[in-house]
Design a protein around this motif. Sequence first.
Motif, mmCIF file in Angstrom:
data_model
loop_
_atom_site.group_PDB
_atom_site.id
_atom_site.type_symbol
_atom_site.label_atom_id
_atom_site.label_comp_id
_atom_site.label_asym_id
_atom_site.label_seq_id
_atom_site.Cartn_x
_atom_site.Cartn_y
_atom_site.Cartn_z
ATOM 1 N N SER A 59 22.191 -68.983 12.068
ATOM 2 C CA SER A 59 21.523 -67.783 11.563
ATOM 3 C C SER A 59 20.014 -67.984 11.615
ATOM 4 O O SER A 59 19.521 -69.100 11.784
ATOM 5 C CB SER A 59 21.983 -67.472 10.133
ATOM 6 O OG SER A 59 21.599 -68.512 9.255
ATOM 7 N N ASP A 63 16.953 -64.773 7.625
ATOM 8 C CA ASP A 63 18.155 -64.168 7.065
ATOM 9 C C ASP A 63 18.294 -64.549 5.590
ATOM 10 O O ASP A 63 17.873 -65.638 5.184
ATOM 11 C CB ASP A 63 19.399 -64.639 7.830
ATOM 12 C CG ASP A 63 19.517 -64.003 9.200
ATOM 13 O OD1 ASP A 63 18.990 -62.886 9.371
ATOM 14 O OD2 ASP A 63 20.115 -64.616 10.102
ATOM 15 N N SER A 97 25.260 -71.922 7.738
ATOM 16 C CA SER A 97 24.926 -70.505 7.857
ATOM 17 C C SER A 97 24.859 -70.141 9.342
ATOM 18 O O SER A 97 23.995 -70.622 10.067
ATOM 19 C CB SER A 97 23.580 -70.216 7.180
ATOM 20 O OG SER A 97 23.231 -68.854 7.313
ATOM 21 N N ARG A 99 25.626 -67.124 12.677
ATOM 22 C CA ARG A 99 25.539 -65.709 13.061
ATOM 23 C C ARG A 99 26.400 -65.497 14.301
ATOM 24 O O ARG A 99 26.349 -66.285 15.243
ATOM 25 C CB ARG A 99 24.077 -65.331 13.333
ATOM 26 C CG ARG A 99 23.846 -63.869 13.698
ATOM 27 C CD ARG A 99 22.363 -63.528 13.515
ATOM 28 N NE ARG A 99 21.501 -64.462 14.208
ATOM 29 C CZ ARG A 99 20.928 -64.225 15.390
ATOM 30 N NH1 ARG A 99 21.154 -63.085 16.009
ATOM 31 N NH2 ARG A 99 20.133 -65.120 15.943
ATOM 32 N N THR A 143 26.117 -62.205 9.891
ATOM 33 C CA THR A 143 25.985 -63.596 9.487
ATOM 34 C C THR A 143 27.114 -63.947 8.523
ATOM 35 O O THR A 143 27.705 -63.077 7.885
ATOM 36 C CB THR A 143 24.634 -63.861 8.797
ATOM 37 O OG1 THR A 143 24.502 -62.979 7.667
ATOM 38 C CG2 THR A 143 23.477 -63.625 9.756
#
Length: 215
Positions: A59, A63, A97, A99, A143
């Motif tokens: 990500s 974000d 994390s 996306r 995400t």
Amino acid sequence: MAAWETIASLATAFGTLVLAVATFASIRSANKSARTAEQAARTAERSLLASQRPLLVNSRQQDPPQKIEFTEGRWLDVPGGHAAIEVADQAIYIALSVRNVGTGLAVMHGWHVTDERPTERVHPPLEDFTDQIRDVFIAPGDTGLWMGGIRDQDSLAYKIIASAASAGKPLMFSLLYGDFEGGQRVITQFMMRNISHRWVLSVAMHFNIDQPDPR
């Protein structure tokens, strides 16, 4: 009389030739139509698969942070573009994390971690991946978090992550995932670097599993 027989024979031969030519043209046309239909079906199949294909990256750092709860009631906060690791008394908790920049839902299948940097473009053997126990999905264009809890302190993964967390060494984390039908599997490798006590996440490589790699 002989002339009429000759004419009749020639007419029969000519009719046979015309029939043969017509049959050949018909078969050729049918084969061409079949090839055209097959190509159209392949194109439609590729279009359908493309619409279902997931692709994960890290990500972006802008974000928003995400928060995830584990079964023991422990929470991890993960900033955008980062991972989080917590070494507790009985387990290691980790979250990435990510996306999904693909067009299909990403369904997680398994994961692999190492502290060794690859010297060539290869991915870990599929049999070395740890199966995903908890269902994790990342919607297309969105995400989300991959999460894992390692509770076996004698496992190699536990020792690798615990050592890296203690020494601040980088980790190579591989995620195995596919589309919602279980196909189009991909391995995405993420590099995790400990910078100022935060695990910064970046994509290293992608590998196609169920189809030829484009590179």
